[in-house]
Design a protein around this motif. Structure first.
Motif, PDB file in Angstrom:
ATOM      1  N   GLY A  75       0.793  -1.224   0.000  1.00 21.94           N
ATOM      2  CA  GLY A  75       0.000   0.000   0.000  1.00 21.94           C
ATOM      3  C   GLY A  75       0.823   1.270   0.000  1.00 21.94           C
ATOM      4  N   LEU A  76       2.138   1.175  -0.219  1.00 19.90           N
ATOM      5  CA  LEU A  76       2.983   2.368  -0.215  1.00 19.90           C
ATOM      6  C   LEU A  76       2.743   3.198  -1.476  1.00 19.90           C
ATOM      7  CD1 LEU A  76       4.425   0.626   1.990  1.00 19.90           C
ATOM      8  CD2 LEU A  76       6.570   1.631   1.203  1.00 19.90           C
ATOM      9  N   THR A  77       2.879   4.507  -1.350  1.00 19.36           N
ATOM     10  CA  THR A  77       2.789   5.397  -2.499  1.00 19.36           C
ATOM     11  C   THR A  77       4.086   5.312  -3.301  1.00 19.36           C
ATOM     12  OG1 THR A  77       3.727   7.284  -1.316  1.00 19.36           O
ATOM     13  CG2 THR A  77       1.323   6.971  -1.191  1.00 19.36           C
ATOM     14  N   ASP A  78       4.049   5.844  -4.531  1.00 20.58           N
ATOM     15  CA  ASP A  78       5.259   5.856  -5.355  1.00 20.58           C
ATOM     16  C   ASP A  78       6.381   6.621  -4.657  1.00 20.58           C
ATOM     17  OD1 ASP A  78       4.015   4.388  -7.313  1.00 20.58           O
ATOM     18  OD2 ASP A  78       3.442   6.131  -8.516  1.00 20.58           O
ATOM     19  N   GLN A  79       6.037   7.730  -4.011  1.00 17.87           N
ATOM     20  CA  GLN A  79       7.053   8.518  -3.307  1.00 17.87           C
ATOM     21  C   GLN A  79       7.670   7.724  -2.162  1.00 17.87           C
ATOM     22  OE1 GLN A  79       5.655  12.270  -1.794  1.00 17.87           O
ATOM     23  NE2 GLN A  79       7.590  12.780  -0.804  1.00 17.87           N
ATOM     24  N   ALA A  80       6.830   7.020  -1.402  1.00 20.29           N
ATOM     25  CA  ALA A  80       7.338   6.226  -0.279  1.00 20.29           C
ATOM     26  C   ALA A  80       8.217   5.077  -0.771  1.00 20.29           C
ATOM     27  CB  ALA A  80       6.179   5.682   0.548  1.00 20.29           C
ATOM     28  N   ILE A  81       7.818   4.461  -1.880  1.00 17.11           N
ATOM     29  CA  ILE A  81       8.629   3.382  -2.453  1.00 17.11           C
ATOM     30  C   ILE A  81       9.977   3.925  -2.902  1.00 17.11           C
ATOM     31  CG2 ILE A  81       8.802   1.719  -4.346  1.00 17.11           C
ATOM     32  CD1 ILE A  81       5.741   1.484  -4.245  1.00 17.11           C
ATOM     33  N   ALA A  82       9.961   5.079  -3.536  1.00 18.73           N
ATOM     34  CA  ALA A  82      11.207   5.692  -3.996  1.00 18.73           C
ATOM     35  C   ALA A  82      12.150   5.951  -2.829  1.00 18.73           C
ATOM     36  CB  ALA A  82      10.899   7.002  -4.731  1.00 18.73           C
ATOM     37  N   GLU A  83      11.611   6.450  -1.726  1.00 18.24           N
ATOM     38  CA  GLU A  83      12.439   6.705  -0.544  1.00 18.24           C
ATOM     39  C   GLU A  83      12.962   5.409   0.041  1.00 18.24           C
ATOM     40  OE1 GLU A  83       9.882   8.913   2.003  1.00 18.24           O
ATOM     41  OE2 GLU A  83      10.004  10.764   0.806  1.00 18.24           O
ATOM     42  N   ARG A  84      12.099   4.379   0.090  1.00 20.97           N
ATOM     43  CA  ARG A  84      12.522   3.088   0.664  1.00 20.97           C
ATOM     44  C   ARG A  84      13.648   2.444  -0.146  1.00 20.97           C
ATOM     45  NH1 ARG A  84       9.495  -1.046   3.305  1.00 20.97           N
ATOM     46  NH2 ARG A  84       8.190   0.628   4.116  1.00 20.97           N
ATOM     47  N   VAL A 115       7.727   4.685 -10.939  1.00 22.73           N
ATOM     48  CA  VAL A 115       6.588   4.666 -11.857  1.00 22.73           C
ATOM     49  C   VAL A 115       6.892   3.776 -13.054  1.00 22.73           C
ATOM     50  CG1 VAL A 115       5.206   6.069 -13.443  1.00 22.73           C
ATOM     51  CG2 VAL A 115       5.729   6.921 -11.154  1.00 22.73           C
ATOM     52  N   LYS A 116       8.102   3.848 -13.561  1.00 19.57           N
ATOM     53  CA  LYS A 116       8.502   3.030 -14.709  1.00 19.57           C
ATOM     54  C   LYS A 116       8.480   1.548 -14.339  1.00 19.57           C
ATOM     55  CE  LYS A 116      12.248   2.353 -18.059  1.00 19.57           C
ATOM     56  NZ  LYS A 116      13.598   2.816 -18.503  1.00 19.57           N
ATOM     57  N   HIS A 117       9.041   1.202 -13.163  1.00 16.75           N
ATOM     58  CA  HIS A 117       9.026  -0.197 -12.727  1.00 16.75           C
ATOM     59  C   HIS A 117       7.597  -0.690 -12.524  1.00 16.75           C
ATOM     60  CE1 HIS A 117      13.270  -0.779 -12.430  1.00 16.75           C
ATOM     61  NE2 HIS A 117      13.460   0.057 -11.425  1.00 16.75           N
ATOM     62  N   ALA A 118       6.768   0.133 -11.876  1.00 15.73           N
ATOM     63  CA  ALA A 118       5.392  -0.269 -11.602  1.00 15.73           C
ATOM     64  C   ALA A 118       4.618  -0.488 -12.902  1.00 15.73           C
ATOM     65  CB  ALA A 118       4.692   0.775 -10.736  1.00 15.73           C
ATOM     66  N   SER A 119       4.817   0.388 -13.863  1.00 14.60           N
ATOM     67  CA  SER A 119       4.136   0.242 -15.148  1.00 14.60           C
ATOM     68  C   SER A 119       4.554  -1.044 -15.841  1.00 14.60           C
ATOM     69  CB  SER A 119       4.451   1.450 -16.048  1.00 14.60           C
ATOM     70  OG  SER A 119       3.960   2.648 -15.487  1.00 14.60           O
ATOM     71  N   SER A 120       5.830  -1.371 -15.736  1.00 10.41           N
ATOM     72  CA  SER A 120       6.327  -2.608 -16.327  1.00 10.41           C
ATOM     73  C   SER A 120       5.727  -3.826 -15.636  1.00 10.41           C
ATOM     74  CB  SER A 120       7.856  -2.654 -16.234  1.00 10.41           C
ATOM     75  OG  SER A 120       8.353  -3.857 -16.784  1.00 10.41           O
ATOM     76  N   VAL A 121       5.611  -3.760 -14.292  1.00 18.34           N
ATOM     77  CA  VAL A 121       5.005  -4.859 -13.534  1.00 18.34           C
ATOM     78  C   VAL A 121       3.566  -5.085 -13.989  1.00 18.34           C
ATOM     79  CG1 VAL A 121       4.137  -5.535 -11.257  1.00 18.34           C
ATOM     80  CG2 VAL A 121       6.460  -4.645 -11.492  1.00 18.34           C
ATOM     81  N   PHE A 122       2.795  -4.019 -14.054  1.00 17.68           N
ATOM     82  CA  PHE A 122       1.391  -4.145 -14.461  1.00 17.68           C
ATOM     83  C   PHE A 122       1.279  -4.727 -15.867  1.00 17.68           C
ATOM     84  CE2 PHE A 122       0.620  -0.686 -11.247  1.00 17.68           C
ATOM     85  CZ  PHE A 122      -0.095  -1.487 -10.382  1.00 17.68           C
TER      86      PHE A 122
END
Length: 219
Positions: A164-173, A182-189
């Motif tokens: 449930g993390l936001t893109d910003q939170a994932i980027a920080e993690r 965003v690019k990785h997530a789009s590829s996953v989907f």
């Protein structure tokens, strides 16, 4: 004030959770110890959310989250937060795969209850209609999924998206730019044939996908 029904076989656990929830601003309208009492309480009191152990008597030794599935079957729009003593990936997958009614759904390990702020936040989020899954459960589901088409970076992003993390939170993690996430997530989907819906719908889609795959591998 949101009204809560709590179900736990252990009296000590029930009392501890009642204190935590009351302190956190919830109104516990019933605290019960078995499935029959839980169903009666929900029918009579119509709470805003149910918090229950994954297994309750009678039949608590059976495999699978039977009590929770029964509550979801009878009260499809009722938010439910499940507390489990262990990761039990197959059980979590079974529950999450069936969690498509639009009602809030959560699956936490008992150890997470000791993290009071995290636990109360999970209750609030489930009551608000969100999906909340313990990070250890998410990682277990991801580990069992045949994600052969995803790169290691994409698998990391998928696990955090499912939490449930936001893109910003994932980027920080992950110490990435938000654009890279965003690019990785789009590829996953794209690789998993999932439409990149926003917010809670996105979490539900990912968890449903992982849950179905985990169930298939467990059969």
């Amino acid at each position: 004030m949101f009204r809560v029904i709590l179900a736990a076989e252990c009296a000590l656990l029930r009392e501890s959770l009642v204190r935590l929830l009351t302190h956190g601003g919830f109104h516990v309208v019933a605290a019960v110890e078995n499935l029959d009492q839980l169903v009666r309480a929900v029918t009579d009191l119509r709470p805003d959310v149910v918090i229950t152990e994954v297994r309750l008597p009678p039949g608590r030794r059976e495999e699978g989250p039977g009590p929770v599935m029964e509550v979801r079957r009878r009260f499809a729009q009722l938010p439910v937060l499940v507390v489990s003593p262990d990761v039990a990936s197959a059980q979590a997958a079974q529950l999450l795969a069936g969690g498509r009614s639009g009602a809030g759904l959560g699956y936490l390990l008992k150890d997470r209850v000791g993290h009071v702020a995290d636990f109360l936040d999970a209750v609030w989020r489930v009551t608000a209609g969100q999906t909340v899954v313990d990070p250890l459960v998410v990682r277990s589901l991801v580990a069992q999924h045949p994600l052969t088409r995803l790169t290691p970076a994409e698998r990391e992003v998928l696990a955090l998206v499912a939490e449930g993390l936001t893109d910003q939170a994932i980027a920080e993690r992950l110490s990435l730019t938000e654009a890279a996430v965003v690019k990785h997530a789009s590829s996953v989907f794209a690789k998993l044939d999932l439409r990149p819906a926003e917010g809670n719908r996105r979490v539900r889609a990912v968890l449903a996908c992982l849950g179905q795959a985990s169930l298939s591998s467990a059969v």
